[in-house]
Design a protein around this motif. Structure first.
Motif, PDB file in Angstrom:
ATOM      1  N   ASP A 187       9.689  18.723  -5.907  1.00 19.40           N
ATOM      2  CA  ASP A 187       8.992  17.817  -5.281  1.00 19.40           C
ATOM      3  C   ASP A 187       9.400  16.624  -5.242  1.00 19.40           C
ATOM      4  OD1 ASP A 187       7.283  20.089  -4.711  1.00 19.40           O
ATOM      5  OD2 ASP A 187       5.758  19.811  -5.740  1.00 19.40           O
ATOM      6  N   ALA A 188      10.018  16.404  -6.871  1.00 22.97           N
ATOM      7  CA  ALA A 188      10.351  15.410  -6.856  1.00 22.97           C
ATOM      8  C   ALA A 188      11.821  14.962  -6.266  1.00 22.97           C
ATOM      9  CB  ALA A 188      10.898  15.121  -8.711  1.00 22.97           C
ATOM     10  N   ASP A 189      12.335  16.019  -6.072  1.00 22.84           N
ATOM     11  CA  ASP A 189      13.505  15.637  -4.672  1.00 22.84           C
ATOM     12  C   ASP A 189      13.310  15.661  -3.403  1.00 22.84           C
ATOM     13  OD1 ASP A 189      16.722  15.904  -3.589  1.00 22.84           O
ATOM     14  OD2 ASP A 189      16.175  18.227  -2.703  1.00 22.84           O
ATOM     15  N   ARG A 190      12.562  15.721  -3.030  1.00 27.94           N
ATOM     16  CA  ARG A 190      11.577  16.022  -2.200  1.00 27.94           C
ATOM     17  C   ARG A 190      11.264  13.990  -1.533  1.00 27.94           C
ATOM     18  NH1 ARG A 190      10.511  21.095  -1.797  1.00 27.94           N
ATOM     19  NH2 ARG A 190       8.742  21.029  -3.005  1.00 27.94           N
ATOM     20  N   LEU A 191       9.885  14.129  -2.993  1.00 26.82           N
ATOM     21  CA  LEU A 191       9.770  12.730  -2.834  1.00 26.82           C
ATOM     22  C   LEU A 191      10.781  11.857  -3.021  1.00 26.82           C
ATOM     23  CD1 LEU A 191       7.068  11.351  -2.341  1.00 26.82           C
ATOM     24  CD2 LEU A 191       6.805  11.547  -5.579  1.00 26.82           C
ATOM     25  N   VAL A 192      11.580  11.568  -3.389  1.00 24.96           N
ATOM     26  CA  VAL A 192      12.917  10.350  -3.707  1.00 24.96           C
ATOM     27  C   VAL A 192      13.555  10.384  -1.552  1.00 24.96           C
ATOM     28  CG1 VAL A 192      15.157  10.565  -4.137  1.00 24.96           C
ATOM     29  CG2 VAL A 192      13.690  10.760  -5.976  1.00 24.96           C
ATOM     30  N   THR A 193      13.192  11.792  -1.124  1.00 25.11           N
ATOM     31  CA  THR A 193      13.337  12.247  -0.087  1.00 25.11           C
ATOM     32  C   THR A 193      12.910  11.561   0.590  1.00 25.11           C
ATOM     33  OG1 THR A 193      15.591  13.721  -0.381  1.00 25.11           O
ATOM     34  CG2 THR A 193      15.854  13.713   1.495  1.00 25.11           C
ATOM     35  N   THR A 194      12.161  11.532   0.458  1.00 29.61           N
ATOM     36  CA  THR A 194      11.030  11.099   1.876  1.00 29.61           C
ATOM     37  C   THR A 194      11.287   9.493   1.670  1.00 29.61           C
ATOM     38  OG1 THR A 194       9.141  12.637   2.027  1.00 29.61           O
ATOM     39  CG2 THR A 194       8.685  10.998   2.677  1.00 29.61           C
ATOM     40  N   LEU A 195      10.938   9.281   0.614  1.00 27.08           N
ATOM     41  CA  LEU A 195      10.751   7.612   0.435  1.00 27.08           C
ATOM     42  C   LEU A 195      12.542   6.988   0.268  1.00 27.08           C
ATOM     43  CD1 LEU A 195       9.797   4.954  -0.648  1.00 27.08           C
ATOM     44  CD2 LEU A 195      10.955   5.725  -3.391  1.00 27.08           C
ATOM     45  N   MET A 196      13.714   7.646   0.577  1.00 29.34           N
ATOM     46  CA  MET A 196      14.395   7.020   0.962  1.00 29.34           C
ATOM     47  C   MET A 196      14.350   6.907   2.839  1.00 29.34           C
ATOM     48  SD  MET A 196      17.982   9.056  -0.398  1.00 29.34           S
ATOM     49  CE  MET A 196      17.655   9.870  -2.198  1.00 29.34           C
ATOM     50  N   ARG A 197      13.872   6.960   3.255  1.00 28.64           N
ATOM     51  CA  ARG A 197      13.278   8.248   4.827  1.00 28.64           C
ATOM     52  C   ARG A 197      12.670   6.623   5.282  1.00 28.64           C
ATOM     53  NH1 ARG A 197      11.425  12.900   5.182  1.00 28.64           N
ATOM     54  NH2 ARG A 197      13.361  13.547   4.714  1.00 28.64           N
ATOM     55  N   GLU A 198      11.924   6.486   4.542  1.00 25.07           N
ATOM     56  CA  GLU A 198      11.091   5.890   4.536  1.00 25.07           C
ATOM     57  C   GLU A 198      11.386   3.759   4.633  1.00 25.07           C
ATOM     58  OE1 GLU A 198       6.837   4.466   6.073  1.00 25.07           O
ATOM     59  OE2 GLU A 198       6.861   6.610   4.633  1.00 25.07           O
ATOM     60  N   ARG A 199      12.202   4.056   3.874  1.00 27.87           N
ATOM     61  CA  ARG A 199      12.878   2.552   3.539  1.00 27.87           C
ATOM     62  C   ARG A 199      14.042   2.673   4.653  1.00 27.87           C
ATOM     63  NH1 ARG A 199      14.115   0.165  -1.483  1.00 27.87           N
ATOM     64  NH2 ARG A 199      14.490  -1.475   0.196  1.00 27.87           N
ATOM     65  N   GLU A 228       0.754  -1.218  -0.014  1.00 26.66           N
ATOM     66  CA  GLU A 228      -0.384  -0.112  -0.238  1.00 26.66           C
ATOM     67  C   GLU A 228       0.819   1.330  -0.397  1.00 26.66           C
ATOM     68  OE1 GLU A 228       0.470  -1.838   4.434  1.00 26.66           O
ATOM     69  OE2 GLU A 228      -0.440  -2.269   2.264  1.00 26.66           O
ATOM     70  N   LEU A 229       2.252   1.130   1.015  1.00 26.58           N
ATOM     71  CA  LEU A 229       3.199   2.384   0.708  1.00 26.58           C
ATOM     72  C   LEU A 229       3.635   2.224  -1.091  1.00 26.58           C
ATOM     73  CD1 LEU A 229       4.609   2.736   4.208  1.00 26.58           C
ATOM     74  CD2 LEU A 229       3.545   4.114   3.693  1.00 26.58           C
ATOM     75  N   ARG A 230       4.394   1.376  -1.419  1.00 23.83           N
ATOM     76  CA  ARG A 230       4.366   1.793  -2.887  1.00 23.83           C
ATOM     77  C   ARG A 230       3.498   1.867  -4.068  1.00 23.83           C
ATOM     78  NH1 ARG A 230       6.395  -3.813  -1.789  1.00 23.83           N
ATOM     79  NH2 ARG A 230       4.673  -4.421  -3.291  1.00 23.83           N
ATOM     80  N   ASP A 231       2.108   1.736  -4.022  1.00 21.71           N
ATOM     81  CA  ASP A 231       0.978   2.274  -4.092  1.00 21.71           C
ATOM     82  C   ASP A 231       0.935   3.564  -3.849  1.00 21.71           C
ATOM     83  OD1 ASP A 231       0.582  -0.224  -5.816  1.00 21.71           O
ATOM     84  OD2 ASP A 231      -1.004  -0.672  -4.150  1.00 21.71           O
ATOM     85  N   ARG A 232       1.031   3.803  -2.955  1.00 28.62           N
ATOM     86  CA  ARG A 232       0.842   6.109  -2.618  1.00 28.62           C
ATOM     87  C   ARG A 232       1.938   6.542  -3.205  1.00 28.62           C
ATOM     88  NH1 ARG A 232       2.382   6.619   3.333  1.00 28.62           N
ATOM     89  NH2 ARG A 232       4.150   8.449   2.292  1.00 28.62           N
TER      90      ARG A 232
END
Length: 193
Positions: free
Chosen positions: A104-116, A78-82
């Motif tokens: 926003d792409a930079d922020r999203l990639v950084t947020t995804l890194m943090r999530e991982r 569900e996180l991957r889908d979001r």
């Protein structure tokens, strides 16, 4: 002591020393090959930055040890889908607001890194941590991050902004795949800096 006795001692000793030296050389080659395969282009970059192979290999070993201590975790479906939906939203805004889309792409990639589970406070440390599993895509990330910096000063061209989105997408897809995709593979058009 006779010459025969001396030779009987020296020759086996020389053979043992030669075998030890050979084992050391072969071990270094094996280690170098393993690091090159694991880090891809990041290996040569580390050599250039460290000023030599030995120092670079020591640095890359340290990166591996640090990475092993991190709690890198896969994303739930569900996180991957979001995140995939959020990425589509970022891409859609590119047409009307390219600079904001890159930010926003930079922020999203950084947020995804943090999530991982990757620490995200320091860009240089992010690069070092990502290099262990994503060494072949770091060129994309560096390029995109540089364009994001230019965009912050309103100095990036539309083509650079478009390229940044492509570059961010390469790392984004790898991170989204939880390491189950083509991790450490070259991205579009063989871009594997």
């Amino acid at each position: 002591m006779s010459t025969g006795t001396i030779l009987a001692i020296v020759i086996p000793l020389a053979v043992v020393i030669a075998l030890i030296a050979l084992a050391i050389v072969l071990d270094r080659r094996r280690r170098r090959r393993r690091l090159r395969e694991r880090f891809g282009p990041e290996y040569e970059r580390a050599v250039d930055e460290a000023g030599g192979r030995r120092a670079a290999e020591h640095e890359l070993d340290a990166r591996e040890k640090r990475h092993a201590s991190l709690d890198i975790r896969p994303l739930a479906p569900e996180l991957r889908d979001r995140y995939a939906r959020e990425w589509r939203g970022v891409q859609e805004q590119f047409v009307d607001r390219p600079e904001e889309a890159v930010h926003d792409a930079d922020r999203l990639v950084t947020t995804l890194m943090r999530e991982r589970g990757y620490p995200t406070d320091d860009f240089d440390q992010r690069i070092r941590d990502l290099s262990v599993e994503h060494g072949r895509t770091l060129g994309h990330y560096r390029d995109a991050h540089e364009v994001d910096r230019l965009a912050s000063a309103h100095r990036a061209t539309t083509e650079q902004l478009r390229g940044a989105m492509v570059h961010y997408r390469v790392l984004f897809d790898e991170l989204l795949a939880n390491g189950n995709g083509n991790g450490n593979q070259a991205g579009p058009a063989g871009h594997d800096k």
